[in-house]
Design an enzyme around this catalytic site. Structure first.
Site: not given
Ligand code: NAG
Ligand code: NAG
Ligand code: NAG
Ligand code: NAG
Ligand code: NAG
Length: 944
Positions: A620, A735
């Site tokens: 990521g 998020d």
């Protein structure tokens, strides 16, 4: 600056008081802003160059400055800002058509790096522009002789861009711009000779910006100009100062059918507090749209041959304002290549909307952007202005500023004009000054000068004290010069070798130096100086010196080697059986700046628990996530960012700090972290079932049951409720999305990835920040106002709940791009609610809780934050459909509570996203130096 405490509710200030205080200060801010506007306008009227503008006409030889006839900006000759180089004039045939600044230039036939140094204020944001007009100044027809004509530009100690003039018309002007933060009290621009033609520059312009502009630019990230276009009917090819007080270049754009210009004389305003880009009103008053038969508009910025398209990282900023005076329905999707950036956007009437993704750089090799009319829209898209930048990483650090100042004093004192003593002394390494040795070993600290060799350099006069002020200097060689007088008396601390042999020194040797020399702390060499006719000490004799050197040369290694052997044995004993580590990383461990009481791992320990980083379970934005097993057998996920740099750790530390403070069964548990020069890593509980996105997409062979889905929704809701209500200040996750909801082995949902989360002093007031989060989950009100509240998370949670119910992505094609809430509303309006349910449930769900869940989800995604429920309400509504399980029992027992059909190995794919970071964020990772070419062709397409 980021202190969070949870479960310690503080007394909240009286609301009414807080509000009245707030509005009073807002008023004050308005009055101040108005005053400021008045003051700046008056200044602009009276004095043409605004304060802070530095404008340099390179190669201009007149001694006095002049005011540019068009802009009125004052241009100075360049002699104060540069050493070396030659002044040249462009060829007579091109003089007539040129701007004043382009008529002369400075070329640098000698030296591999030549720098201009412009005064600046440390930490201030600047736009810097360099212009280049070759104009066949050398009569060699270099741009057209068939060979490569190419040189480089550095901004300070970092690579900015290449200037490629191969095959250019000699009369054309290229400009390069960069937006950067001044690292010190000067900004330098260096021209780098690549061996493909003599570097030159025609003009340099430095323009201070406000700190809050271009908020994604910081000390480690600069952005290089790629394109800046104003739409509508503009008369000038370039619009600049004074319409734009920051003197940005806005290119006008010619339009042909089906492009249609729109212009207005009405005011187009910015929202109060929206100062991020400060697009001039005169530019926002123009726009371009299409003939109504057309539906999409495409901007394609040609990537020239000198651009490495594959590694290009672009940052587009779209500026919109509806300037059609009737109140039209105009909605469109905004794409970068095929990636949907903003769905169903509708420009506000006579108000600027600047759309960007919070400094997210996009991979878009064709640099194509498309505005595409949505089905609901009655009019085709419009655009007022467009900016496009590429990423410039500022990873290399400048030499310690004290060292720089002292070595510059030395240069000045001895009038040293060495061709490569130019720009930063140590950085970047391959351009470090000849004769200097620098210490780069502390990768997050500025390089230091440790040795100076000025032997046989023709130095005359006394020994300058500046050398002795350099606290890292260990070795100073000034032998074979003409230094005269005495050695000044100074306290030297770090110096180990002082070689003054073969000079004309005749004064006494100060005690401070003699003592250190006699104590064996300093190797002093004075032979070949007049002073040695008076004293006959070791430092004046070659011979004795040699024997002692030999002795040292023998004894020191012997002692060192034995020490190493002993230490090695001790080390082995200590680590016996524990680790077969071949590398000693202990040296990298250092004091932590984090005062948090969770376990701190060393790199060696991480290596051990991850079995030498063997099993990758995710990738990521931060780097790679590995599977690991602790000494006690607990499984962990180790999120590692290798080769740390300050730049990359900015998101990391907030996450550590937030995670270390929050403790809740539905929030991922941080077990520890590792922070040192070798690594930056987070160790947290391993979530064997992967993330919710993977689980919902799943395979065809299984599906989460309706009950399992509701439980996971409740888990996520409880995690968020805790962040919002039990932490002081409240934490907004920012998020929330299905990839960030992980599942433990009992399918209990756990929220992860706090990289973007922020704490706020009062959960219910809003704080303005730049957009963050993930497309499709973003609160539309936040988009419009940039006001961030806990309700932003409620919105994202609503999207998650819709995904749980429908099994659809937040944004998908059906057949056109559609945002999930709209799709659900349409389906419900058309027919039955049962059409929205995930087909994989095979009609195995409870109809009454379905109705409730859909209502709740749509309630969470209301456009106005005020209409959305709080997470506490969400939790209690979800609980009503799960009466079988009491929530108290859940939180205390922690035993498996769910029936789960898949007790076999989880398919691999479920683990892929365990980091909870979407692939899109990986673009921050790979760095690349991209080259925006100011003159590359932009083409604009449109289509039906
Ligand atoms: C520079 O000096 C020359 C001669 O003194 C003069 O003719 C010219 O106009 C000056 N140029 C500018 C731009 O002031
Ligand atoms: C420069 O080179 C081009 C291409 O070789 C040629 O056409 C042109 O005449 C040359 N110009 C001059 C001034 O030499
Ligand atoms: C930093 O310095 C290194 C070594 O001198 C160089 O290879 C690299 O390109 C530089 N990085 C930047 C961003 O300029
Ligand atoms: C410079 O431009 C020329 C001509 O456009 C191109 O052939 C060449 O590849 C470019 N070189 C680099 C290093 O960008
Ligand atoms: C020192 O100066 C003298 C005369 O001033 C000169 O002859 C000699 O070459 C110089 N020595 C060095 C090493 O520069």
């Amino acid at each position: 600056p980021f202190a969070v405490s949870c479960f310690q509710k503080l007394h909240k200030p009286d609301r009414t008081m807080a509000i009245s205080h707030c509005s009073a200060s807002t008023k004050l801010a308005w009055i101040l802003a108005l005053l400021l506007i008045l003051v700046t306008t008056t200044i602009q009227v009276h004095c043409q160059s605004p304060p802070g503008f530095i404008s340099i006409d390179c190669g201009f030889t007149n001694t006095s400055a002049y005011n540019d006839s068009i802009t009125g900006i004052q241009f100075d000759p360049d002699s104060r800002f540069v050493e070396g180089g030659l002044s040249n004039k462009i060829s007579a045939e091109f003089i007539a058509g040129s701007d004043e600044q382009q008529k002369t230039l400075r070329s640098f036939p000698n030296g591999s790096r030549n720098c201009y140094t412009l005064p600046s204020t440390t930490g201030t944001k600047y736009m810097l522009r360099a212009t280049f007009t070759y104009g066949n100044y050398d009569g060699l027809n270099k741009t057209r002789d068939g060979s490569l004509f190419l040189f480089g530009l550095h901004i300070g100690v970092n690579f900015w861009e290449a200037v490629n003039m191969t095959n250019w018309d000699p009369s054309s002007t290229i400009w390069k711009e960069i937006i950067t933060v001044a690292p010190a009290n000067s900004v330098s621009v260096c021209l780098i000779n690549f061996g493909s033609g003599t570097p030159f520059v025609s003009a340099l312009e430095l323009r201070p910006l406000q700190d809050l502009m271009y908020p994604f630019v910081n000390t480690s990230v600069s952005i290089s100009y790629f394109r800046r276009i104003r739409f509508g009917a503009a008369t000038d090819f370039i619009t600049r100062f004074s319409l734009d007080p920051y003197d940005r270049f806005w290119e006008g754009w010619p339009f042909t059918y089906p492009w249609i210009p729109l212009n207005t004389s009405s005011r187009v305003r910015r929202l109060p507090g929206d100062n991020t880009f400060q697009v001039p009103e005169g530019i926002l008053q123009g726009a371009t749209t299409l003939d109504t038969n057309y539906s999409f508009l495409e901007i394609s910025v040609g990537v020239g041959p000198n651009l490495d398209a594959k590694n290009l990282q672009l940052l587009p900023i779209f500026h919109f304002a509806e300037i059609n005076s009737s109140n039209p329905s105009r909605r469109f999707d905004i794409y970068s290549n095929d990636e949907l950036l903003f769905a169903d956007f509708s420009p506000s009437r006579f108000q600027a909307d600047s759309m960007h993704q919070n400094g997210r750089f996009l991979h878009n090799p064709t640099a194509t952007f498309r505005l595409s009319k949505t089905r609901r829209s009655r009019l085709p898209p419009l655009i007022n202005a467009f900016e496009l930048y590429s990423l410039v990483r500022m990873d290399n650090l400048t030499t310690d500023s004290d060292d720089v100042n002292y070595i510059k004093e030395v240069t000045k004192h001895y009038n040293l004009a060495r061709i490569n003593w130019n720009g930063d002394p140590c950085s970047p390494r391959e351009y470090s000054w000849e004769g200097l040795t620098c210490d780069y070993s502390k990768s997050n600290q500025n390089p230091r000068i440790v040795a100076v060799n000025l032997s046989t350099s023709g130095l005359k006069g006394g020994l300058v004290i500046s050398f002795m002020n350099m606290v890292s200097l260990e070795n100073l060689d000034l032998s074979h010069n003409n230094l005269t007088g005495a050695i000044p008396d100074y306290q030297i601390k770090s110096l180990k070798v002082l070689d003054l042999s073969y000079n004309q020194l005749d004064g006494p040797i100060p005690d401070s130096i003699l003592q250190r020399s006699q104590a064996g702390l300093l190797d002093l060499r004075l032979e070949g100086n007049p002073i040695c006719s008076k004293v006959k000490d070791t430092y004046c004799s070659n011979k004795k010196k040699k024997t002692s050197t030999v002795l040292i040369a023998v004894i020191v290694p012997v002692v060192l080697v034995s020490l190493l052997v002993v230490m090695g044995i001790l080390w082995k004993l200590y680590w016996k059986g524990k680790s077969g580590d071949d590398e000693d990383y202990a040296m990298y461990e250092e004091e932590t700046p984090l005062h948090i009481d969770i376990r701190r791992f060393t790199y060696a320990e991480l290596k051990l628990i991850t079995n030498n980083f063997q099993s990758i379970i995710g990738k990521g934005g931060f780097g790679i996530v590995y599977h690991g097993t602790l000494e006690n057998g607990d499984e962990v996920a180790v999120k590692v960012l290798m080769e740390t740099s300050i730049a990359e750790s900015t998101d990391f530390l907030p996450e550590v700090q937030t995670l270390s403070k929050v403790h809740h069964k539905n929030l991922v548990t941080l077990q520890g972290y590792c922070q040192n020069k070798k690594c930056l890593a987070l160790v947290y509980d391993f979530m064997p079932r992967g993330n919710l996105q993977q689980l919902l997409k799943g395979g065809d062979d299984y599906s989460l049951t309706w009950e399992q889905r509701l439980y996971i929704a409740l888990d996520a809701a409880q995690g968020l409720e805790y962040l919002h209500e039990s932490c002081t200040p409240s934490i907004v996750h920012r998020d929330v999305k299905t990839p960030n909801i992980l599942l433990d082995k009992n399918l209990v949902g756990v929220i992860s990835d706090f990289g973007l989360s922020r704490a706020f002093n009062d959960a219910h007031t809003h704080i303005s920040t730049v957009a963050a989060g993930t497309l499709g989950y973003l609160d539309p009100e936040y988009h419009a106002t940039f006001q961030l509240t806990v309700k932003t998370d409620v919105y994202s949670f609503g999207i998650v709940l819709l995904e749980i119910i429908t099994g659809q992505s937040p944004v998908f094609m059906d057949p056109q791009t559609v945002h999930l809430p709209n799709w659900v509303r349409q389906k419900i309006a058309k027919g039955s609610i049962h059409d929205v349910v995930d087909k994989r449930l095979l009609d195995q769900y409870d109809a009454s809780s379905l109705q409730g869940a859909v209502d709740l989800a749509l309630n969470c995604v209301e456009n106005a934050a005020i209409d959305r429920p709080t997470m506490t309400e969400v939790v209690s509504r979800l609980k009503t459909w799960l009466p079988a399980v009491s929530s108290d029992k859940q939180s205390t027992s922690g035993t498996p509570r769910r029936k789960y059909s898949m007790n076999t190995e989880m398919p691999k794919q479920f683990k892929l996203m365990i980091s909870g970071v979407s692939d899109a964020e990986s673009s921050f990772q790979s760095s690349g130096y991209t080259d925006g070419n100011g003159m590359s062709q932009a083409t604009i397409f449109s289509g039906r």
